[in-house]
Scaffold this motif. Structure first.
Motif, PDB file in Angstrom:
ATOM      1  N   LYS A  14     -41.430  12.384  24.654  1.00 33.50           N
ATOM      2  CA  LYS A  14     -41.116  13.173  23.468  1.00 33.50           C
ATOM      3  C   LYS A  14     -41.860  12.630  22.248  1.00 33.50           C
ATOM      4  O   LYS A  14     -42.409  13.401  21.448  1.00 33.50           O
ATOM      5  N   SER A  15     -41.925  11.324  22.111  1.00 30.53           N
ATOM      6  CA  SER A  15     -42.644  10.715  20.983  1.00 30.53           C
ATOM      7  C   SER A  15     -44.140  11.000  21.057  1.00 30.53           C
ATOM      8  O   SER A  15     -44.771  11.308  20.038  1.00 30.53           O
ATOM      9  N   ILE A  16     -44.704  10.909  22.259  1.00 29.93           N
ATOM     10  CA  ILE A  16     -46.129  11.217  22.431  1.00 29.93           C
ATOM     11  C   ILE A  16     -46.395  12.677  22.075  1.00 29.93           C
ATOM     12  O   ILE A  16     -47.394  12.991  21.423  1.00 29.93           O
ATOM     13  N   CYS A  17     -45.506  13.563  22.479  1.00 30.38           N
ATOM     14  CA  CYS A  17     -45.666  14.988  22.140  1.00 30.38           C
ATOM     15  C   CYS A  17     -45.617  15.202  20.631  1.00 30.38           C
ATOM     16  O   CYS A  17     -46.395  16.001  20.094  1.00 30.38           O
ATOM     17  N   LYS A  18     -44.736  14.497  19.959  1.00 32.10           N
ATOM     18  CA  LYS A  18     -44.657  14.611  18.492  1.00 32.10           C
ATOM     19  C   LYS A  18     -45.944  14.122  17.843  1.00 32.10           C
ATOM     20  O   LYS A  18     -46.451  14.756  16.910  1.00 32.10           O
TER      21      LYS A  18
END
Length: 163
Positions: A14-18
């Protein structure tokens, strides 16, 4: 411990996607401003945006698999018994596993095939772009494992409460 592993893994996804989304917004803004105000477009702008889009969309699709959050056709659900709907969901998950395995194998072959060529705008191997396919398929499979692990754990806890 297993739940913590999956929570950490998908929290990182999720952090990488953000981060990928932020990079996309910045890149598109730079390309837009450069093109329409200065008549100069950076060579890396469109390829960087495409790279982030591919990784974001493929990896991000694994996130709702854990919770059953993907879109479902529920038009005829009112005609079915709850057990039938659950069986249909399981069939859908089995088909997702088959899809993920087939696409993983094909994606790995594509990644190997293009790894010798370069994305000239951002000067990296195309293998990194195509690598999103096998990586995301592994994430799909891990998301399904997490989904069913949590489901079985929940059922075990329910049985312990009854006894």
């Amino acid at each position: 411990m297993v739940e913590r592993f999956f929570d950490t893994l998908f929290g990182a996804v999720k952090s990488i996607c953000k981060i990928m989304l932020c990079i996309q917004v910045i890149s598109v803004t730079i390309v837009f401003v450069g093109r329409y105000f200065f008549n100069v477009t950076p060579a890396w702008g469109e390829e960087l945006t495409l790279f982030c889009l591919v990784w974001l969309s493929l990896m991000g699709a694994s996130l709702p698999i854990r919770t059953g959050g993907h879109l479902h056709v529920t038009l005829l659900d009112f005609l079915c018994k709850p057990g039938t709907i659950a069986r249909i969901d399981i069939i859908g998950d089995v088909l997702t596993v088959v899809f993920a395995v087939v696409i993983f194998v094909a994606g790995l072959a594509m990644t190997k095939q293009v790894s010798g060529t370069i994305l000239h705008g951002i000067r990296i191997s195309k293998g990194f772009l195509y690598g999103a396919v096998p990586v995301s398929m592994v994430l799909y499979l891990l998301a399904l494992i997490d989904k069913y692990y949590r489901l079985f754990r929940q059922r075990e806890k329910g049985k312990e409460d009854i006894v």
